[in-house]
Design a protein around this motif. Sequence first.
Motif, short mmCIF file in Angstrom:
data_model
loop_
_atom_site.label_atom_id
_atom_site.label_comp_id
_atom_site.label_asym_id
_atom_site.label_seq_id
_atom_site.Cartn_x
_atom_site.Cartn_y
_atom_site.Cartn_z
N PHE A 102 10.20 -13.27 -3.77
CA PHE A 102 9.53 -12.06 -3.30
C PHE A 102 10.50 -11.26 -2.43
CE2 PHE A 102 6.15 -15.22 -3.80
CZ PHE A 102 5.26 -14.54 -4.60
N ALA A 103 10.67 -9.98 -2.77
CA ALA A 103 11.44 -9.06 -1.93
C ALA A 103 10.48 -8.09 -1.25
CB ALA A 103 12.46 -8.31 -2.79
N LEU A 104 10.95 -7.49 -0.16
CA LEU A 104 10.09 -6.56 0.60
C LEU A 104 9.50 -5.47 -0.29
CD1 LEU A 104 12.15 -6.10 3.90
CD2 LEU A 104 9.83 -7.05 3.74
N GLY A 105 10.30 -5.00 -1.25
CA GLY A 105 9.85 -3.91 -2.11
C GLY A 105 8.85 -4.32 -3.18
N ASP A 106 8.54 -5.61 -3.27
CA ASP A 106 7.61 -6.09 -4.30
C ASP A 106 6.14 -6.03 -3.88
OD1 ASP A 106 9.87 -6.80 -5.73
OD2 ASP A 106 9.74 -8.94 -5.24
N LEU A 107 5.89 -5.76 -2.59
CA LEU A 107 4.52 -5.85 -2.09
C LEU A 107 3.90 -4.46 -1.91
CD1 LEU A 107 6.01 -8.57 -1.08
CD2 LEU A 107 4.15 -8.72 0.57
N GLY A 108 2.59 -4.44 -1.80
CA GLY A 108 1.86 -3.27 -1.29
C GLY A 108 1.40 -3.61 0.12
N TYR A 109 1.34 -2.59 0.98
CA TYR A 109 1.13 -2.85 2.40
C TYR A 109 0.00 -2.01 3.00
CZ TYR A 109 5.77 -5.00 2.18
OH TYR A 109 6.84 -5.79 1.86
N ARG A 110 -0.57 -2.57 4.08
CA ARG A 110 -1.37 -1.78 5.02
C ARG A 110 -0.68 -1.91 6.38
NH1 ARG A 110 -7.87 -3.21 4.90
NH2 ARG A 110 -8.14 -2.88 2.66
N ALA A 111 -0.50 -0.79 7.04
CA ALA A 111 0.04 -0.80 8.40
C ALA A 111 -1.03 -0.29 9.35
CB ALA A 111 1.29 0.08 8.48
N VAL A 162 6.65 4.94 13.11
CA VAL A 162 6.40 3.75 12.28
C VAL A 162 6.82 4.05 10.84
CG1 VAL A 162 4.64 2.19 11.39
CG2 VAL A 162 4.54 2.93 13.77
N ARG A 163 6.44 5.22 10.33
CA ARG A 163 6.76 5.56 8.94
C ARG A 163 8.27 5.62 8.71
NH1 ARG A 163 4.21 10.57 6.39
NH2 ARG A 163 5.18 9.62 4.55
N GLU A 164 8.98 6.12 9.71
CA GLU A 164 10.44 6.24 9.57
C GLU A 164 11.07 4.85 9.40
OE1 GLU A 164 11.94 8.99 12.59
OE2 GLU A 164 13.78 7.76 12.59
N VAL A 165 10.67 3.91 10.25
CA VAL A 165 11.25 2.57 10.18
C VAL A 165 10.81 1.88 8.88
CG1 VAL A 165 11.39 0.33 11.33
CG2 VAL A 165 11.25 2.43 12.70
N VAL A 166 9.55 2.05 8.54
CA VAL A 166 9.04 1.43 7.32
C VAL A 166 9.78 1.98 6.09
CG1 VAL A 166 7.02 1.34 5.79
CG2 VAL A 166 6.78 0.78 8.22
N ALA A 167 9.98 3.29 6.05
CA ALA A 167 10.65 3.89 4.89
C ALA A 167 12.07 3.36 4.74
CB ALA A 167 10.67 5.42 5.03
N GLN A 168 12.76 3.16 5.87
CA GLN A 168 14.12 2.61 5.81
C GLN A 168 14.14 1.22 5.19
OE1 GLN A 168 15.54 2.58 9.86
NE2 GLN A 168 15.78 4.82 9.89
N ARG A 169 13.12 0.41 5.51
CA ARG A 169 13.14 -0.99 5.10
C ARG A 169 12.41 -1.24 3.79
NH1 ARG A 169 14.00 -4.76 9.14
NH2 ARG A 169 13.96 -6.28 7.45
N LEU A 170 11.33 -0.51 3.54
CA LEU A 170 10.47 -0.81 2.40
C LEU A 170 10.67 0.15 1.23
CD1 LEU A 170 7.10 -1.81 4.11
CD2 LEU A 170 9.08 -3.23 3.55
N GLY A 171 11.44 1.22 1.47
CA GLY A 171 11.69 2.16 0.38
C GLY A 171 10.41 2.75 -0.15
#
Length: 330
Positions: free
Chosen positions: A275-284, A295-304
């Motif tokens: 499992f890679a970070l980009g394989d999941l769907g998330y709720r923040a 939060v969105r800025e950091v998430v976008a950097q890491r989760l694409g």
Amino acid sequence: MSLSLLTFRSLSSLPAGSVLGGFRVGAGAPPEPVGWPLQNLSTPVLHGGDPLLEGWVVPEGAPMQAGEHEGVAWRRSGDLLFGVVDVQEAGVTPEPGRSALQQAAFEVYARIFRLLDAQGLPHLWRLWNYMADINGEADGLERYRQFNMGRGDAFEAGARSVVGRVPAACALGVASGPLTVAFLAGPTPIVPVENPRQVSAFLYPDRYGPRSPTFSRAALVHPPGQEILFVSGTASIVGHQTVHAGDVRAQTAESLDNIAAVLDEASAKSRSGPFALGDLGYRAYVRHAADLATVREVVAQRLGDAPVTYLLADVCRSDLLVEIEGQCVR
Ligand code: 3EB
């Protein structure tokens, strides 16, 4: 049979015959009853579409049973069962020494376990817990800690372990509404996943309350022919301590580091591959709406491009500003 999580734009666009149950989150008025178990959260969606409508669905034509058991609304297809139970604290009669929320949590979980035992599907896979005023103090104890006491007592009363093989979960505060718990259960035990960067929540020391929370950092579950990874609500905790108090940017990055560590552990136990970070769907879950952009800025950097829904909610320690959860359905 194959279970999937779908996002919808309107409740009437759901193929009702194939919905096990789901979620409606948004600022507006709650919907009319839909005929399947629906967890309603009256809290704004900060990004991703308000209201958020999600359903766990099975293929059209799959068998479907439904019922209500001690206030637990449920639907079952094959050996998968989704349910929702809401309890108003004002309506419970606490046993001596218990607060109303503690009693409500106990009753919710006791009812869930009785339903699952009656259905012959004893294994809880994933829990979604929401309550009002989660960080408020009443009778000298933070309400989240009262919830933990009732939940833990019910696990023991239901002959379930409170350590080790415990379900994935989240527990958040919303502005108002009953204690509401949604759950997915099945015929097989979860494969528990912990995070080497964190003390297991079920082993938190008692400075965080008289009873430790009852959840795994993640759970691998196996509907027929499938593997689903549920990553529990994940926050800026290292060891058992909150880190980066007051710094939402650093808390978001730490939470994602924690999720990455959980995914490494889950990958080692997976039947379906890493499992890679980009394989999941998330709720923040974001405590202060003003922190959304950070939060969105950091998430976008890491989760694409991974899908993320942002909700306004209180995290269960008052020094935590953000919590992130996710799932991968294969
Ligand atoms: C934590 O790591 C943050 O009580 O069910 C995350 C996920 C949290 C689930 C729960 C609490 C719960 O302790 C809080």
